[in-house]
Design an enzyme around this catalytic site. Structure first.
Site, short mmCIF file in Angstrom:
data_model
loop_
_atom_site.label_atom_id
_atom_site.label_comp_id
_atom_site.label_asym_id
_atom_site.label_seq_id
_atom_site.Cartn_x
_atom_site.Cartn_y
_atom_site.Cartn_z
N ILE A 245 96.87 66.59 56.15
CA ILE A 245 96.02 65.48 56.71
C ILE A 245 94.17 65.62 57.18
CG2 ILE A 245 95.73 64.33 59.56
CD1 ILE A 245 98.73 64.26 59.69
N PRO A 246 93.64 65.26 56.32
CA PRO A 246 92.27 66.21 56.14
C PRO A 246 91.01 66.04 57.00
CG PRO A 246 92.43 64.73 54.95
CD PRO A 246 93.96 64.36 55.30
N CYS A 247 91.75 66.73 58.57
CA CYS A 247 90.31 66.88 58.94
C CYS A 247 89.33 67.07 59.73
CB CYS A 247 90.61 66.68 60.89
SG CYS A 247 91.91 68.73 60.55
N HIS A 248 89.27 68.02 58.41
CA HIS A 248 88.29 69.01 58.17
C HIS A 248 86.84 68.35 56.97
CE1 HIS A 248 91.26 69.41 54.20
NE2 HIS A 248 89.83 69.39 53.50
#
Length: 283
Positions: free
Chosen positions: A245-248
Protein backbone atom coordinates in the site's frame (compact mmCIF):
# COMPACT_ATOMS: atom_id res chain seq x y z
CA UNK A 1 22.79 -9.54 13.23
CA UNK A 2 23.80 -7.05 10.56
CA UNK A 3 24.31 -8.88 7.27
CA UNK A 4 26.08 -7.42 4.24
CA UNK A 5 22.78 -6.54 2.56
CA UNK A 6 21.66 -4.59 5.62
CA UNK A 7 25.04 -2.85 5.93
CA UNK A 8 24.82 -1.85 2.27
CA UNK A 9 21.35 -0.40 2.77
CA UNK A 10 22.50 1.59 5.79
CA UNK A 11 25.23 3.06 3.57
CA UNK A 12 22.65 3.94 0.93
CA UNK A 13 20.61 5.91 3.47
CA UNK A 14 23.75 7.58 4.82
CA UNK A 15 24.80 8.57 1.30
CA UNK A 16 21.37 10.06 0.49
CA UNK A 17 21.49 12.06 3.72
CA UNK A 18 25.02 13.33 2.97
CA UNK A 19 24.16 14.34 -0.60
CA UNK A 20 21.06 16.24 0.55
CA UNK A 21 22.89 18.01 3.35
CA UNK A 22 25.61 19.14 0.92
CA UNK A 23 23.45 19.56 -2.16
CA UNK A 24 24.36 23.19 -2.86
CA UNK A 25 28.04 22.45 -3.31
CA UNK A 26 27.42 19.21 -5.30
CA UNK A 27 29.78 16.78 -3.50
CA UNK A 28 31.90 14.52 -5.69
CA UNK A 29 31.44 10.77 -5.85
CA UNK A 30 34.74 10.43 -3.98
CA UNK A 31 33.45 12.59 -1.12
CA UNK A 32 30.21 10.63 -0.88
CA UNK A 33 32.09 7.32 -0.88
CA UNK A 34 34.44 8.50 1.86
CA UNK A 35 31.45 9.53 3.98
CA UNK A 36 30.23 5.91 4.00
CA UNK A 37 33.76 4.50 4.46
CA UNK A 38 34.15 2.99 1.00
CA UNK A 39 36.43 3.62 -1.94
CA UNK A 40 34.93 5.49 -4.87
CA UNK A 41 35.00 2.33 -6.98
CA UNK A 42 33.34 0.09 -4.38
CA UNK A 43 30.69 2.66 -3.49
CA UNK A 44 29.72 3.23 -7.12
CA UNK A 45 29.52 -0.51 -7.73
CA UNK A 46 27.45 -1.12 -4.55
CA UNK A 47 25.05 1.75 -5.26
CA UNK A 48 24.54 0.85 -8.91
CA UNK A 49 23.88 -2.78 -8.02
CA UNK A 50 21.24 -1.71 -5.49
CA UNK A 51 19.59 1.12 -7.43
CA UNK A 52 20.11 0.01 -11.01
CA UNK A 53 21.60 3.41 -11.80
CA UNK A 54 24.46 5.67 -10.72
CA UNK A 55 24.29 7.73 -7.49
CA UNK A 56 24.26 10.98 -9.49
CA UNK A 57 21.36 9.87 -11.69
CA UNK A 58 19.52 8.41 -8.70
CA UNK A 59 19.43 11.77 -6.92
CA UNK A 60 17.63 13.32 -9.87
CA UNK A 61 14.56 11.35 -8.86
CA UNK A 62 14.55 13.13 -5.48
CA UNK A 63 14.64 16.74 -6.68
CA UNK A 64 11.65 19.05 -6.26
CA UNK A 65 11.57 19.78 -9.98
CA UNK A 66 11.34 16.09 -10.85
CA UNK A 67 8.68 15.53 -8.18
CA UNK A 68 6.52 18.41 -9.42
CA UNK A 69 6.59 17.07 -12.98
CA UNK A 70 5.62 13.58 -11.83
CA UNK A 71 2.83 14.97 -9.63
CA UNK A 72 1.29 16.63 -12.68
CA UNK A 73 1.55 13.46 -14.77
CA UNK A 74 0.07 11.34 -11.99
CA UNK A 75 -2.85 13.71 -11.42
CA UNK A 76 -3.87 13.32 -15.07
CA UNK A 77 -3.54 9.56 -14.70
CA UNK A 78 -5.63 9.48 -11.52
CA UNK A 79 -8.31 11.66 -13.12
CA UNK A 80 -8.56 9.06 -15.88
CA UNK A 81 -8.77 6.31 -13.27
CA UNK A 82 -11.75 8.05 -11.65
CA UNK A 83 -13.54 8.33 -14.98
CA UNK A 84 -12.97 4.63 -15.67
CA UNK A 85 -14.05 3.62 -12.15
CA UNK A 86 -11.98 2.28 -9.28
CA UNK A 87 -11.27 -1.43 -9.28
CA UNK A 88 -10.14 -3.50 -6.31
CA UNK A 89 -6.78 -4.51 -7.73
CA UNK A 90 -3.54 -2.75 -8.53
CA UNK A 91 -0.50 -3.45 -10.69
CA UNK A 92 2.81 -3.05 -8.91
CA UNK A 93 5.59 -3.92 -11.35
CA UNK A 94 4.60 -7.52 -12.11
CA UNK A 95 2.56 -7.95 -8.93
CA UNK A 96 -1.22 -7.92 -8.84
CA UNK A 97 -2.41 -6.72 -5.46
CA UNK A 98 -5.94 -7.44 -4.27
CA UNK A 99 -7.47 -6.94 -0.85
CA UNK A 100 -10.35 -7.60 1.49
CA UNK A 101 -11.22 -5.93 4.77
CA UNK A 102 -11.98 -7.35 8.18
CA UNK A 103 -15.53 -6.66 9.27
CA UNK A 104 -16.05 -4.74 12.54
CA UNK A 105 -17.42 -7.94 14.10
CA UNK A 106 -14.29 -9.87 13.08
CA UNK A 107 -12.05 -7.21 14.56
CA UNK A 108 -13.97 -7.16 17.83
CA UNK A 109 -13.29 -10.89 18.24
CA UNK A 110 -9.61 -9.89 18.74
CA UNK A 111 -8.24 -12.55 16.40
CA UNK A 112 -10.29 -15.47 17.70
CA UNK A 113 -9.86 -18.34 15.23
CA UNK A 114 -7.19 -16.42 13.31
CA UNK A 115 -3.83 -18.06 12.66
CA UNK A 116 -1.06 -15.53 12.05
CA UNK A 117 2.37 -16.51 10.71
CA UNK A 118 5.15 -13.99 11.13
CA UNK A 119 8.82 -13.53 10.30
CA UNK A 120 11.62 -10.99 9.93
CA UNK A 121 13.46 -10.72 6.62
CA UNK A 122 15.90 -8.58 4.70
CA UNK A 123 14.61 -6.40 1.89
CA UNK A 124 16.26 -3.83 -0.39
CA UNK A 125 15.20 -1.25 2.22
CA UNK A 126 16.41 -2.89 5.41
CA UNK A 127 14.78 -5.47 7.65
CA UNK A 128 11.02 -5.95 7.56
CA UNK A 129 8.53 -7.69 9.84
CA UNK A 130 5.71 -9.45 8.01
CA UNK A 131 2.58 -11.16 9.34
CA UNK A 132 0.32 -13.25 7.12
CA UNK A 133 -2.95 -15.16 7.37
CA UNK A 134 -4.76 -17.57 5.08
CA UNK A 135 -6.66 -14.53 3.75
CA UNK A 136 -3.60 -12.42 2.97
CA UNK A 137 -0.87 -10.18 4.33
CA UNK A 138 -1.92 -8.56 7.61
CA UNK A 139 1.20 -6.53 8.38
CA UNK A 140 4.38 -5.40 6.63
CA UNK A 141 6.59 -3.05 8.63
CA UNK A 142 10.13 -1.82 8.04
CA UNK A 143 12.36 -2.09 11.11
CA UNK A 144 15.19 0.23 12.23
CA UNK A 145 17.28 -2.92 12.82
CA UNK A 146 16.41 -6.62 12.68
CA UNK A 147 14.55 -6.44 15.99
CA UNK A 148 10.90 -7.49 15.57
CA UNK A 149 9.98 -7.79 19.25
CA UNK A 150 8.10 -4.46 19.41
CA UNK A 151 6.05 -5.32 16.33
CA UNK A 152 5.26 -8.77 17.69
CA UNK A 153 4.12 -7.37 21.05
CA UNK A 154 1.92 -4.82 19.30
CA UNK A 155 0.34 -7.54 17.15
CA UNK A 156 -0.26 -9.75 20.20
CA UNK A 157 -1.94 -6.85 21.98
CA UNK A 158 -4.15 -6.14 18.97
CA UNK A 159 -5.11 -9.79 18.40
CA UNK A 160 -4.74 -11.49 21.82
CA UNK A 161 -6.98 -14.41 20.89
CA UNK A 162 -5.14 -15.29 17.66
CA UNK A 163 -2.61 -18.08 17.18
CA UNK A 164 0.73 -16.41 16.45
CA UNK A 165 3.38 -18.68 14.94
CA UNK A 166 6.89 -17.73 13.81
CA UNK A 167 7.37 -19.24 10.36
CA UNK A 168 10.34 -17.80 8.50
CA UNK A 169 10.03 -20.26 5.63
CA UNK A 170 6.40 -19.43 4.93
CA UNK A 171 6.78 -15.65 5.22
CA UNK A 172 9.95 -15.68 3.09
CA UNK A 173 7.79 -16.72 0.13
CA UNK A 174 5.84 -13.47 0.41
CA UNK A 175 8.96 -11.33 0.86
CA UNK A 176 10.53 -12.88 -2.23
CA UNK A 177 7.39 -12.30 -4.25
CA UNK A 178 7.26 -8.65 -3.20
CA UNK A 179 10.91 -7.66 -3.51
CA UNK A 180 12.72 -10.19 -5.74
CA UNK A 181 12.29 -9.82 -9.47
CA UNK A 182 10.80 -12.58 -11.64
CA UNK A 183 9.02 -14.25 -8.73
CA UNK A 184 5.62 -12.61 -9.21
CA UNK A 185 3.80 -15.71 -10.39
CA UNK A 186 0.49 -14.97 -8.66
CA UNK A 187 -1.43 -12.14 -7.01
CA UNK A 188 -0.86 -10.96 -3.48
CA UNK A 189 -3.88 -10.51 -1.24
CA UNK A 190 -3.99 -8.05 1.66
CA UNK A 191 -6.18 -8.35 4.74
CA UNK A 192 -6.96 -4.81 5.85
CA UNK A 193 -8.26 -3.55 9.16
CA UNK A 194 -9.34 0.02 9.65
CA UNK A 195 -12.23 2.44 9.50
CA UNK A 196 -14.24 2.80 6.31
CA UNK A 197 -12.50 6.12 5.65
CA UNK A 198 -9.02 4.64 6.15
CA UNK A 199 -9.76 1.78 3.78
CA UNK A 200 -11.00 4.21 1.13
CA UNK A 201 -7.73 6.11 1.42
CA UNK A 202 -5.68 2.90 1.18
CA UNK A 203 -7.72 1.83 -1.86
CA UNK A 204 -6.82 5.14 -3.49
CA UNK A 205 -3.12 4.64 -2.74
CA UNK A 206 -3.24 1.35 -4.63
CA UNK A 207 -4.09 3.34 -7.77
CA UNK A 208 -0.76 5.19 -7.76
CA UNK A 209 1.55 3.26 -10.12
CA UNK A 210 5.18 2.58 -9.32
CA UNK A 211 7.37 5.53 -10.24
CA UNK A 212 4.47 7.99 -9.90
CA UNK A 213 3.66 10.45 -7.10
CA UNK A 214 0.52 11.99 -5.66
CA UNK A 215 -0.10 14.71 -3.08
CA UNK A 216 -2.57 14.65 -0.21
CA UNK A 217 -4.97 16.84 -2.17
CA UNK A 218 -4.99 14.30 -5.03
CA UNK A 219 -5.94 11.47 -2.68
CA UNK A 220 -8.66 13.55 -1.01
CA UNK A 221 -10.07 14.33 -4.45
CA UNK A 222 -9.85 10.70 -5.51
CA UNK A 223 -12.05 9.55 -2.60
CA UNK A 224 -14.48 12.44 -3.20
CA UNK A 225 -13.53 14.20 0.06
CA UNK A 226 -11.68 17.26 -1.29
CA UNK A 227 -11.59 19.10 2.05
CA UNK A 228 -10.36 16.10 4.08
CA UNK A 229 -6.64 16.49 3.36
CA UNK A 230 -5.61 16.37 7.02
CA UNK A 231 -7.73 13.26 7.64
CA UNK A 232 -6.18 11.69 4.54
CA UNK A 233 -2.72 12.31 5.99
CA UNK A 234 -3.74 10.66 9.26
CA UNK A 235 -5.12 7.63 7.42
CA UNK A 236 -1.92 7.33 5.37
CA UNK A 237 0.10 7.38 8.59
CA UNK A 238 -2.03 4.54 9.97
CA UNK A 239 -1.23 2.20 7.08
CA UNK A 240 -0.24 -1.28 8.33
CA UNK A 241 1.21 -2.59 5.07
CA UNK A 242 4.33 -0.79 3.91
CA UNK A 243 5.35 -0.67 0.25
CA UNK A 244 2.41 -2.73 -1.08
CA UNK A 245 0.00 0.00 0.00
CA UNK A 246 2.30 2.70 -1.34
CA UNK A 247 1.96 5.51 1.18
CA UNK A 248 5.57 6.39 0.27
CA UNK A 249 4.28 7.71 -3.08
CA UNK A 250 2.32 10.52 -1.40
CA UNK A 251 4.35 13.72 -1.04
CA UNK A 252 3.67 17.40 -0.45
CA UNK A 253 2.29 19.46 -3.30
CA UNK A 254 5.40 21.70 -3.36
CA UNK A 255 7.53 18.67 -4.27
CA UNK A 256 9.09 17.92 -0.88
CA UNK A 257 9.00 14.31 0.26
CA UNK A 258 7.30 14.86 3.61
CA UNK A 259 6.99 12.49 6.55
CA UNK A 260 7.02 8.71 6.46
CA UNK A 261 6.12 6.31 9.24
CA UNK A 262 9.25 4.24 8.55
CA UNK A 263 11.71 7.09 8.16
CA UNK A 264 12.28 10.07 5.87
CA UNK A 265 15.39 8.66 4.21
CA UNK A 266 13.87 5.23 3.73
CA UNK A 267 11.02 6.94 1.86
CA UNK A 268 13.52 8.74 -0.37
CA UNK A 269 15.42 5.51 -0.97
CA UNK A 270 12.24 3.74 -2.08
CA UNK A 271 11.13 6.60 -4.34
CA UNK A 272 14.51 6.82 -6.05
CA UNK A 273 14.71 3.03 -6.38
CA UNK A 274 11.28 2.90 -8.02
CA UNK A 275 11.97 5.89 -10.25
CA UNK A 276 15.18 4.31 -11.55
CA UNK A 277 13.43 1.02 -12.34
CA UNK A 278 10.50 2.66 -14.09
CA UNK A 279 12.90 4.71 -16.24
CA UNK A 280 14.68 1.52 -17.33
CA UNK A 281 11.34 -0.14 -18.14
CA UNK A 282 10.32 2.82 -20.31
CA UNK A 283 13.53 2.77 -22.41
Amino acid sequence: MNTQQHIDYQRIEQAIRFIEQNFQRQPSLKEIAENVNLSEFHFDRMFTKWAGTSPQRFMRFLTKEYAKNVLTETKDLLDTTVLMGLSSSSRLHDLFVTYEAMTPAEYKRKGEGLKISYGTHETPFGFAFIATTSRGILELTFLPENQSIDELIRLKNEFPKSELIENQEETAVFINQIFVENLASKSLNLLLRGTNFQIKVWEALLKIPSGRLACYEDIAQLIDKPTAQRAVGTAIGANHIAYLIPCHRVIQRVGTTGNYRWGEYRKKAILGWEGAREEVMEL
